[in-house]
Design a protein around this motif. Structure first.
Motif, PDB file in Angstrom:
ATOM      1  N   SER A  98      -1.788   9.927  -5.352  1.00  0.00           N
ATOM      2  CA  SER A  98      -0.919  10.954  -5.917  1.00  0.00           C
ATOM      3  C   SER A  98      -0.351  10.550  -7.266  1.00  0.00           C
ATOM      4  O   SER A  98       0.484  11.226  -7.817  1.00  0.00           O
ATOM      5  CB  SER A  98       0.240  11.183  -4.952  1.00  0.00           C
ATOM      6  OG  SER A  98       0.930   9.964  -4.806  1.00  0.00           O
ATOM      7  N   GLY A  99      -0.809   9.413  -7.802  1.00  0.00           N
ATOM      8  CA  GLY A  99      -0.194   8.941  -9.025  1.00  0.00           C
ATOM      9  C   GLY A  99       0.842   7.885  -8.711  1.00  0.00           C
ATOM     10  O   GLY A  99       1.075   6.980  -9.502  1.00  0.00           O
ATOM     11  N   ALA A 100       1.445   7.957  -7.547  1.00  0.00           N
ATOM     12  CA  ALA A 100       2.306   6.868  -7.101  1.00  0.00           C
ATOM     13  C   ALA A 100       1.377   5.795  -6.526  1.00  0.00           C
ATOM     14  O   ALA A 100       0.157   5.893  -6.667  1.00  0.00           O
ATOM     15  CB  ALA A 100       3.261   7.376  -6.050  1.00  0.00           C
ATOM     16  N   THR A 101       1.967   4.794  -5.896  1.00  0.00           N
ATOM     17  CA  THR A 101       1.112   3.733  -5.354  1.00  0.00           C
ATOM     18  C   THR A 101       0.187   4.282  -4.280  1.00  0.00           C
ATOM     19  O   THR A 101       0.607   5.018  -3.390  1.00  0.00           O
ATOM     20  CB  THR A 101       2.007   2.625  -4.771  1.00  0.00           C
ATOM     21  OG1 THR A 101       2.813   2.126  -5.839  1.00  0.00           O
ATOM     22  CG2 THR A 101       1.184   1.510  -4.190  1.00  0.00           C
ATOM     23  N   GLN A 102      -1.053   3.897  -4.377  1.00  0.00           N
ATOM     24  CA  GLN A 102      -2.031   4.327  -3.367  1.00  0.00           C
ATOM     25  C   GLN A 102      -1.939   3.390  -2.165  1.00  0.00           C
ATOM     26  O   GLN A 102      -2.050   2.162  -2.308  1.00  0.00           O
ATOM     27  CB  GLN A 102      -3.438   4.280  -3.967  1.00  0.00           C
ATOM     28  CG  GLN A 102      -4.502   4.761  -3.002  1.00  0.00           C
ATOM     29  CD  GLN A 102      -5.896   4.751  -3.634  1.00  0.00           C
ATOM     30  OE1 GLN A 102      -6.095   4.295  -4.752  1.00  0.00           O
ATOM     31  NE2 GLN A 102      -6.863   5.279  -2.892  1.00  0.00           N
ATOM     32  N   GLN A 103      -1.752   3.958  -0.999  1.00  0.00           N
ATOM     33  CA  GLN A 103      -1.586   3.161   0.219  1.00  0.00           C
ATOM     34  C   GLN A 103      -2.897   3.160   1.003  1.00  0.00           C
ATOM     35  O   GLN A 103      -3.381   4.226   1.390  1.00  0.00           O
ATOM     36  CB  GLN A 103      -0.494   3.766   1.121  1.00  0.00           C
ATOM     37  CG  GLN A 103       0.863   3.902   0.459  1.00  0.00           C
ATOM     38  CD  GLN A 103       1.611   2.584   0.368  1.00  0.00           C
ATOM     39  OE1 GLN A 103       1.335   1.657   1.121  1.00  0.00           O
ATOM     40  NE2 GLN A 103       2.555   2.490  -0.558  1.00  0.00           N
ATOM     41  N   VAL A 104      -3.467   1.998   1.187  1.00  0.00           N
ATOM     42  CA  VAL A 104      -4.696   1.912   1.995  1.00  0.00           C
ATOM     43  C   VAL A 104      -4.631   0.681   2.889  1.00  0.00           C
ATOM     44  O   VAL A 104      -3.820  -0.223   2.654  1.00  0.00           O
ATOM     45  CB  VAL A 104      -5.963   1.799   1.102  1.00  0.00           C
ATOM     46  CG1 VAL A 104      -6.302   3.107   0.433  1.00  0.00           C
ATOM     47  CG2 VAL A 104      -5.815   0.678   0.083  1.00  0.00           C
ATOM     48  N   ALA A 120      -9.859   2.776   2.913  1.00  0.00           N
ATOM     49  CA  ALA A 120     -10.218   1.763   1.918  1.00  0.00           C
ATOM     50  C   ALA A 120     -10.416   2.395   0.555  1.00  0.00           C
ATOM     51  O   ALA A 120     -10.773   3.572   0.445  1.00  0.00           O
ATOM     52  CB  ALA A 120     -11.500   1.052   2.341  1.00  0.00           C
ATOM     53  N   VAL A 121     -10.181   1.588  -0.482  1.00  0.00           N
ATOM     54  CA  VAL A 121     -10.513   2.007  -1.835  1.00  0.00           C
ATOM     55  C   VAL A 121     -11.252   0.851  -2.497  1.00  0.00           C
ATOM     56  O   VAL A 121     -10.949  -0.312  -2.242  1.00  0.00           O
ATOM     57  CB  VAL A 121      -9.256   2.396  -2.645  1.00  0.00           C
ATOM     58  CG1 VAL A 121      -8.322   1.208  -2.848  1.00  0.00           C
ATOM     59  CG2 VAL A 121      -9.645   2.977  -3.995  1.00  0.00           C
ATOM     60  N   VAL A 154      -2.053  -0.049  -6.199  1.00  0.00           N
ATOM     61  CA  VAL A 154      -2.515   0.034  -4.804  1.00  0.00           C
ATOM     62  C   VAL A 154      -1.688  -0.912  -3.947  1.00  0.00           C
ATOM     63  O   VAL A 154      -1.403  -2.046  -4.350  1.00  0.00           O
ATOM     64  CB  VAL A 154      -4.018  -0.361  -4.706  1.00  0.00           C
ATOM     65  CG1 VAL A 154      -4.483  -0.344  -3.249  1.00  0.00           C
ATOM     66  CG2 VAL A 154      -4.878   0.575  -5.551  1.00  0.00           C
ATOM     67  N   SER A 155      -1.319  -0.434  -2.769  1.00  0.00           N
ATOM     68  CA  SER A 155      -0.706  -1.309  -1.771  1.00  0.00           C
ATOM     69  C   SER A 155      -1.663  -1.356  -0.579  1.00  0.00           C
ATOM     70  O   SER A 155      -2.074  -0.316  -0.067  1.00  0.00           O
ATOM     71  CB  SER A 155       0.651  -0.740  -1.345  1.00  0.00           C
ATOM     72  OG  SER A 155       1.055  -1.364  -0.139  1.00  0.00           O
ATOM     73  N   CYS A 156      -2.021  -2.566  -0.179  1.00  0.00           N
ATOM     74  CA  CYS A 156      -3.006  -2.668   0.915  1.00  0.00           C
ATOM     75  C   CYS A 156      -2.641  -3.824   1.833  1.00  0.00           C
ATOM     76  O   CYS A 156      -1.978  -4.783   1.431  1.00  0.00           O
ATOM     77  CB  CYS A 156      -4.406  -2.877   0.344  1.00  0.00           C
ATOM     78  SG  CYS A 156      -4.543  -4.317  -0.711  1.00  0.00           S
ATOM     79  N   ARG A 157      -3.122  -3.728   3.055  1.00  0.00           N
ATOM     80  CA  ARG A 157      -2.907  -4.826   4.010  1.00  0.00           C
ATOM     81  C   ARG A 157      -3.894  -5.974   3.703  1.00  0.00           C
ATOM     82  O   ARG A 157      -3.538  -7.133   3.763  1.00  0.00           O
ATOM     83  CB  ARG A 157      -3.152  -4.290   5.430  1.00  0.00           C
ATOM     84  CG  ARG A 157      -3.075  -5.316   6.521  1.00  0.00           C
ATOM     85  CD  ARG A 157      -1.656  -5.671   6.926  1.00  0.00           C
ATOM     86  NE  ARG A 157      -0.966  -4.564   7.547  1.00  0.00           N
ATOM     87  CZ  ARG A 157       0.358  -4.415   7.544  1.00  0.00           C
ATOM     88  NH1 ARG A 157       1.122  -5.311   6.940  1.00  0.00           N
ATOM     89  NH2 ARG A 157       0.931  -3.377   8.118  1.00  0.00           N
ATOM     90  N   TYR A 158      -5.105  -5.594   3.391  1.00  0.00           N
ATOM     91  CA  TYR A 158      -6.156  -6.604   3.169  1.00  0.00           C
ATOM     92  C   TYR A 158      -6.767  -6.391   1.793  1.00  0.00           C
ATOM     93  O   TYR A 158      -6.986  -5.247   1.372  1.00  0.00           O
ATOM     94  CB  TYR A 158      -7.250  -6.488   4.241  1.00  0.00           C
ATOM     95  CG  TYR A 158      -6.703  -6.604   5.634  1.00  0.00           C
ATOM     96  CD1 TYR A 158      -6.311  -7.843   6.130  1.00  0.00           C
ATOM     97  CD2 TYR A 158      -6.546  -5.478   6.450  1.00  0.00           C
ATOM     98  CE1 TYR A 158      -5.776  -7.959   7.407  1.00  0.00           C
ATOM     99  CE2 TYR A 158      -6.017  -5.588   7.722  1.00  0.00           C
ATOM    100  CZ  TYR A 158      -5.626  -6.828   8.194  1.00  0.00           C
ATOM    101  OH  TYR A 158      -5.095  -6.950   9.445  1.00  0.00           O
ATOM    102  N   TYR A 159      -7.068  -7.520   1.144  1.00  0.00           N
ATOM    103  CA  TYR A 159      -7.578  -7.472  -0.224  1.00  0.00           C
ATOM    104  C   TYR A 159      -8.891  -8.262  -0.244  1.00  0.00           C
ATOM    105  O   TYR A 159      -8.912  -9.453   0.095  1.00  0.00           O
ATOM    106  CB  TYR A 159      -6.527  -8.118  -1.133  1.00  0.00           C
ATOM    107  CG  TYR A 159      -6.824  -8.088  -2.613  1.00  0.00           C
ATOM    108  CD1 TYR A 159      -7.409  -6.977  -3.220  1.00  0.00           C
ATOM    109  CD2 TYR A 159      -6.480  -9.173  -3.423  1.00  0.00           C
ATOM    110  CE1 TYR A 159      -7.648  -6.955  -4.586  1.00  0.00           C
ATOM    111  CE2 TYR A 159      -6.710  -9.151  -4.791  1.00  0.00           C
ATOM    112  CZ  TYR A 159      -7.303  -8.041  -5.367  1.00  0.00           C
ATOM    113  OH  TYR A 159      -7.542  -8.030  -6.715  1.00  0.00           O
TER     114      TYR A 159
END
Ligand code: N01
Length: 891
Positions: A16-22, A47-48, A146-151
């Motif tokens: 959405s333009g804010a942080t992408q949560q995946v 995932a992204v 992006v905010s993610c649990r796994y990178y």
């Protein structure tokens, strides 16, 4: 979930333009990133994929230079995770061109509708672990963070070009291109004066095609590479037939192979083959045009033994001379400074023949280094070359470069990956890094990666990672992190592995030597994709060994430890033995056990040639005994080593340690006389001990007759044979001779007690078992006799014994009594040298040409024997002892 259904399922990510949560962020949309995305979706993760390029393809997106092709047969360089996909795509050639490979990735992306979750033209600027949320926060240069649990880094091993490091590049007024960043709409080189700097795979593939276009091509070569003709065309019939016969079995064999292509393990070693046989094998490999074939199928020791490897180098030099007309150019193109395979060999089409063209010049930078690049061209020590175009085929900052390029990566407590890797990459399994929870690398440093068919290694890593993430989720864990112990253990294992092959002897991108200032270490795992896969599976089956798992609603789990403590080749040997399902030796009876040993020994490599091998009879304690004599090729008279074989006083004979005796003879430059002493149960204690003493006395008295140096002899033995050797020393001291100059005791039996920790720690699983030792003792010696120093020399008087070298192995029931004996000798004033061989088992040090990591230990033993005999400790370098063998360490 069926693959087709996955393709139709939409991602649940929001942007959405804010942080992408995946759940998962992946960097890179190449071979690894595409499969990751598919597999993650299939496992139910959002995932992204963040990709710098404008489309999928990874390294194949960027490397568009003329002649860019795959150099693993494309039939093998393909996805295998979906048999339907495998059937739907047919490669047009044995080695596909870059455009065809790129089309393949496009086809895969379309088939699984992958592009909708890939953010192209997006570069990661920073990634930071957040301890409070247990998530990675990723900053990008394009669109939402992006905010993610796994990178997951799917960044490839060869994707960050290294700078050219030549003065004056910026001054050049002509055109400059990098093979690794070739313009998408091509380059017109017609009629131009072109230089190519670099003769690795990229240079070697592009030079013939550039030469066809350019008015003149000057190639600047620093290191000559080994290049083999690709013989491109349709996929070869033999491989295709093999593949089509059973695709699934073919793929599975690849997964458990050495290099990710299904070829069998070659068994014949170089010195067992005649010149004609070696040439025949070589010609077959040359005609096959297949890197994996020539790297693995010539002879078993080609990658490990310097001399055996040098034979290949010479054969390739012949081939180069046969093609290149100018002898000076042919000589310059013939690699002399590295073993074949230690630097990545190349596949070519018309490469060497290109130097016969009148418009091509080779400049040998070893003779005339580049001084500078100027506005008009390149100046070397000897000439100035005017140019319109310079092509840099100068390679990559391999393995770590691409990961470090998406920096800073900041883990727990603000630690940056670049600081943790300042002294070289530290990883657990090449997949994870301690202090960086939930960070994964696909084919990272420490995994087989570039020493394998990347397709196979990528799929194995992706499967392992995504399966782990799913298992974590199912168990309620949210973080997974390697422990420091596990990581340090993997570093040790990597160092042990590095001694197995010749890679460490070349300055290459495998070791980081191509990038000035980069810490040098062999980065890829060199012991094969099959063994590596087995280790990764073992980590899981042993309860996520070496990982700490945490989650908000579950108890923390930390199963700390090292997954591999054995030397890599010892581990392989034990694995092979386990697969053979061998009987318990003690269940066979004495004769059955002897027959078994004879059969078993037939399967080992023949010992290497020595000057002369003879046999005869000597006088034992109660009658004649057979012996086998090994004489070095050097002029004598040589000191004599009296050798006693292993076998628990029950098994073996003067021939049964033949490879070890040959090795001792070659390395020490001494005569070795292996004695066939009497065995139990026919001849129980003290027959073997008394025979040992009598044989030594006889050999000392007949030294000159045997062609040896008169005077003190030396004694040596392995296992029960080492027991006899040291008992002989005690008897010789007490009975007035003969004089013994030194004793070599390899994994000696020194005492009849079974309660030392090594008996408990190594009771089973390491070939010599506690039960087998019980059996040997029972057959040899009644309990009442066992404390006699002729059975348990540790209980004897040790003062005044000859100097000793005592070798013990970590995973041996006899370890502690060997160490105790060495310490007791030292306490009694006897000079003692100890070798405590880490990661070895009872038999490793004598398994010549099977356990290569035992080489360093055997070299030390030979040096010790020479020292005892008053000779210089180092044997003069001889043609038949390779430097690699002498230098390798035993751990
Ligand atoms: O790079 P390289 P590459 N001055 O590092 C020379 C894969 N690949 O792009 O050896 C002068 O091998 C350097 O000399 P030296 C494949 O795994 C696959 O060719 O450092 N020369 C060397 O000759 C391959 O191994 C395919 O002394 C300089 C060359 O540049 C890997 O990628 C195709 C120099 C670099 O060779 C890398 O190959 C292409 C300097 N300052 C690549 N700096 C396939 O077919 C470097 N050199 C799948």
């Amino acid at each position: 979930m069926p693959d087709a259904a996955v393709a139709a399922r939409s991602s649940e990510t929001t942007n959405s333009g804010a942080t992408q949560q995946v759940d998962v962020a992946v960097v890179g949309a190449g071979f690894a990133g595409l499969y990751l995305l598919h597999k993650l979706r299939k496992a139910g993760f959002s995932a992204v994929v963040l990709e710098d390029a404008g489309d999928v393809g990874g390294t194949w997106y960027w490397n568009r230079y003329p002649g860019a092709r795959c150099d693993i047969q494309t039939m093998d360089y393909s996805y295998t995770f979906d048999p339907e996909l495998d059937r739907e795509w047919t490669w047009s050639e044995k080695y596909a061109t870059q455009p065809e490979i790129l089309r393949y990735f496009g086809f895969v992306a379309d088939r699984y509708d992958l592009r909708r979750d890939i953010r192209f033209n997006t570069r990661v600027k920073a990634a930071k672990w957040d301890d409070t949320s247990d998530r990675w926060q990723i900053v990008t240069d394009n669109g939402a963070d992006v905010s993610c649990r796994y990178y997951i880094m799917a960044t490839g091993c060869l994707s960050t070009p290294k700078p050219p490091e030549i003065d004056g590049v910026k001054d050049f007024k002509g055109e400059i291109y990098f093979t690794g960043r070739w313009p998408h709409d091509g380059v017109n080189l017609a009629g131009k004066r072109v230089a190519v700097i670099g003769t690795g795979s990229s240079g070697i593939q592009s030079i013939p095609l550039i030469a066809e276009q350019a008015a003149h091509l000057t190639v600047f070569q620093r290191t000559a590479s080994f290049a083999l003709p690709a013989h491109n065309g349709p996929a070869p019939d033999d491989r295709k037939t093999y593949f089509e016969a059973d695709r699934a079995a073919y793929r599975e064999q690849a997964r458990w192979s050495l290099a990710g292509v299904p070829y069998p393990q070659e068994m014949a070693v170089s010195w067992q083959l005649s010149d004609a046989e070696r040439r025949e094998r070589f010609e077959k490999a040359w005609a096959a045009g297949d890197l994996v074939h020539i790297l693995t199928q010539l002879w078993a020791d080609q990658a490990a033994d310097f001399d055996s490897n040098a034979l290949i180098g010479k054969l390739i030099h012949e081939k180069i001379r046969a093609v290149v007309k100018d002898p000076e150019t042919a000589a310059a193109l013939s690699p002399q400074d590295h073993p074949f395979g230690s630097k990545r060999p190349c596949l070519d089409t018309n490469y060497y023949a290109t130097y016969n063209r009148p418009n091509v010049t080779l400049v040998n930078l070893r003779q005339e280094p580049i001084k500078a690049i100027t506005a008009s061209g390149i100046v070397t020590d000897k000439r100035s070359v005017d140019l319109d175009v310079i092509v840099f085929a100068t390679g990559f900052d391999a393995m770590t470069g691409a990961i470090m390029a998406v920096h800073p990566i900041t883990g727990r407590a603000g630690k940056s990956l670049s600081s943790v890797w300042a002294q070289g990459p530290q990883t657990y399994l090449g997949l994870t890094v301690a202090g960086f929870p939930n960070l994964f690398m696909i084919t990272g440093p420490g995994s087989p990666s570039v020493l394998s068919n990347m397709a196979v290694s990528i799929e194995q890593h992706v499967d392992w990672v995504v399966d782990r993430l799913a298992a974590l989720r199912d168990a309620g864990f949210t973080t997974m992190e390697a422990t420091e112990t596990a990581q340090a253990g993997w570093a040790r294992h990597m160092a042990d592995c590095s001694m197995l092959t010749l890679h460490r002897l070349a300055n290459t991108w495998y070791t980081g030597a191509n990038v000035p200032g980069k810490v040098q270490t062999l980065m890829p795992y060199n012991s094969g994709v099959g063994p590596y896969r087995g280790i990764c599976n073992e980590v899981v089956s042993r309860g996520m060994l070496g990982f700490k798992l945490t989650g908000p609603d579950v108890a923390e789990q930390c199963n700390d430890g090292e997954v591999v403590r054995l030397q890599p080749d010892v581990r392989l040997v034990l694995g092979m033995l386990a697969e053979m399902n061998l009987p318990q030796i003690e269940s066979l009876g004495a004769q059955g056990a002897r027959d078994f040993l004879t059969e078993f020994n037939k399967g080992r490599p023949a010992g290497r040639p020595v000057g002369e091998v003879g046999s005869g009879a000597l006088q034992g304690a109660e009658g004649p005994l057979p012996y086998r004599l090994y004489r070095p090729a050097t002029p004598g008279p040589h000191p004599i080593v009296v050798y006693f074989h292993g076998g628990g006083w029950v098994l073996g004979d003067e021939l049964s340690d033949d490879p070890f005796c040959r090795d001792l003879c070659r390395r020490s430059g001494m005569i070795v006389v292996s004695v066939g002493y009497r065995h139990a149960p026919e001849h129980r204690f003290p027959a073997a001990a008394e025979d040992g003493y009598a044989a030594t006395r006889w050999i000392a008295e007949h030294a000159a007759e045997l062609g040896g140096r008169p005077g003190p002899v030396l004694v040596a033995g392995w296992s029960a044979g080492a027991n006899i050797a040291t008992v002989t020393c005690q008897l010789a001291r007490d009975r007035g001779g003969p004089q013994i100059a030194g004793q070599l005791l390899v994994c000696p039996v020194t005492d009849c007690r079974f309660d030392r920790p090594s008996y408990a720690d190594n009771a089973v699983g390491y070939f010599l078992t506690r039960a087998l030792m019980f059996w040997f003792w029972d057959i040899y010696c009644s309990p009442a006799d066992r404390t006699d120093p002729r059975a348990s020399p540790l209980r004897g008087n040790l003062a005044g014994l000859p100097p000793a070298f005592v070798a013990t192995c970590e995973f041996d029931p006899l370890r502690d009594e060997g160490i105790e004996y060495a310490e007791a000798l030292a306490a009694a004033g006897v000079p003692v040298e100890q070798l405590q061989a880490r990661g070895h088992i009872h038999s490793s040090l004598v398994m010549v040409d099977v356990v290569i990591t035992g080489v360093g230990g055997r070299a030390k033993m030979a040096e010790a024997l020479r020292g005892f005999a008053g000779l210089p400790r180092k044997l003069e370098e001889s043609a038949d002892i390779s430097p690699i063998s002498v230098n390798a360490a035993a751990g």
